[in-house]
Design a protein around this motif. Sequence first.
Motif, mmCIF file in Angstrom:
data_model
loop_
_atom_site.group_PDB
_atom_site.id
_atom_site.type_symbol
_atom_site.label_atom_id
_atom_site.label_comp_id
_atom_site.label_asym_id
_atom_site.label_seq_id
_atom_site.Cartn_x
_atom_site.Cartn_y
_atom_site.Cartn_z
ATOM 1 N N SER A 4 7.651 -9.747 -4.869
ATOM 2 C CA SER A 4 6.492 -8.857 -4.726
ATOM 3 C C SER A 4 6.562 -8.040 -3.439
ATOM 4 N N SER A 8 -3.627 -9.783 -6.162
ATOM 5 C CA SER A 8 -2.577 -8.958 -5.567
ATOM 6 C C SER A 8 -3.019 -8.322 -4.262
ATOM 7 N N GLN A 60 -2.407 -10.655 -1.432
ATOM 8 C CA GLN A 60 -0.993 -10.698 -1.082
ATOM 9 C C GLN A 60 -0.593 -9.446 -0.314
ATOM 10 N N ASN A 61 -1.186 -8.323 -0.673
ATOM 11 C CA ASN A 61 -0.897 -7.081 0.052
ATOM 12 C C ASN A 61 -1.363 -7.165 1.502
ATOM 13 N N LYS A 114 8.736 -5.038 -4.065
ATOM 14 C CA LYS A 114 7.983 -4.074 -4.869
ATOM 15 C C LYS A 114 6.934 -3.358 -4.022
ATOM 16 N N TYR A 115 6.368 -4.085 -3.060
ATOM 17 C CA TYR A 115 5.385 -3.478 -2.157
ATOM 18 C C TYR A 115 6.047 -2.390 -1.313
ATOM 19 N N ASP A 151 10.096 -12.704 -1.178
ATOM 20 C CA ASP A 151 9.233 -12.697 -2.348
ATOM 21 C C ASP A 151 9.499 -11.376 -3.075
#
Length: 321
Positions: A95, A58, A61-62, A98-99, A93
């Motif tokens: 994610s 993760s 990805q961040n 959510k980020y 995405d």
Amino acid sequence: MDNSRKIVVTNHYDLWNYMFADLEKNNGAVEQYPFTSYGKSSKEQLLFRICNNRLAKSFLQNIWFKHILKRWKISSKENAKILFLSPSLPLLDVSFIKYLQKARIPFALLFIDTVQCMGEDWINKVRPYLELFWEKTYSYDEADAAAYHWIFTRKYYSKLDFPKADKNTDVFLTLYDKGRAVKALQCYDVLTSRGISCKFYITGVSDEFAEQNKRPGIVYNKILSYSEVIKFVVESRVIIELCQQGQTSNTLRAFEAVVYDNRLLTDNSNVVGFPYYDETKMKCFEEPEDLLQIPLEFFNGETSTYKYDGRFSPLELFKLM
């Protein structure tokens, strides 16, 4: 005054740059999700592959998500707002959304298409995204907003700085067929039978249809840029709006009529609820033959201003976020 960094995220369609042009003058921009527009050999594409492969952690990805925000000139300390347009959903995405939640960056979603046109299959495909937006979802379609408990809005249209021009055409129409070409052709025939000058651009029809329905004032299958559309709008007295079957909200034609001081002909009866509605400037009709009942002065008389006050601007939508 709202000095936040304002970003609209969408696909590559050039229309969005015009519709959200107000942002460029107010600390904002229209952006694509970055990796969609870069070749495989680019450094950015390589960074994306490293950070988003199925084995990546993760935190990797961040790194990619931070890169996106940096590219959009958004820092973690900066007051920023991000508006996603519905065409961007398949490119996103989960994610990433959510980020943004964790980073406490305000974001929202605007449906710029009707659900009926996109279909339930499309809605089901992007449902994981919709669940993340919840009460932050807006729609240009009032029926969709009611059905899906979204927020109805008309705050997504920028007035372009276009010079005024002599009116050399009475009636202008531009559309992609989607079941409307025959009706457009019938409107043309009724209007020109009364000596009303028309300039129609109809795309999405077959070569056979175009060949069999030639008219001196109709151009088939030539796609206009939006700046060309506005050029023809300001050179015309009247705009025709023909809506797709089942569509309840007005198209850009209604916004253009108000912003650029044109009269409007529409087959959408909901126009009576449109801001600035004036029965002397906006006429609703069902069948092309109904156009015979509209006085000639509507088509060739001098137009008067709606005194537009900027309420359609996307800047007004960002104020609500």
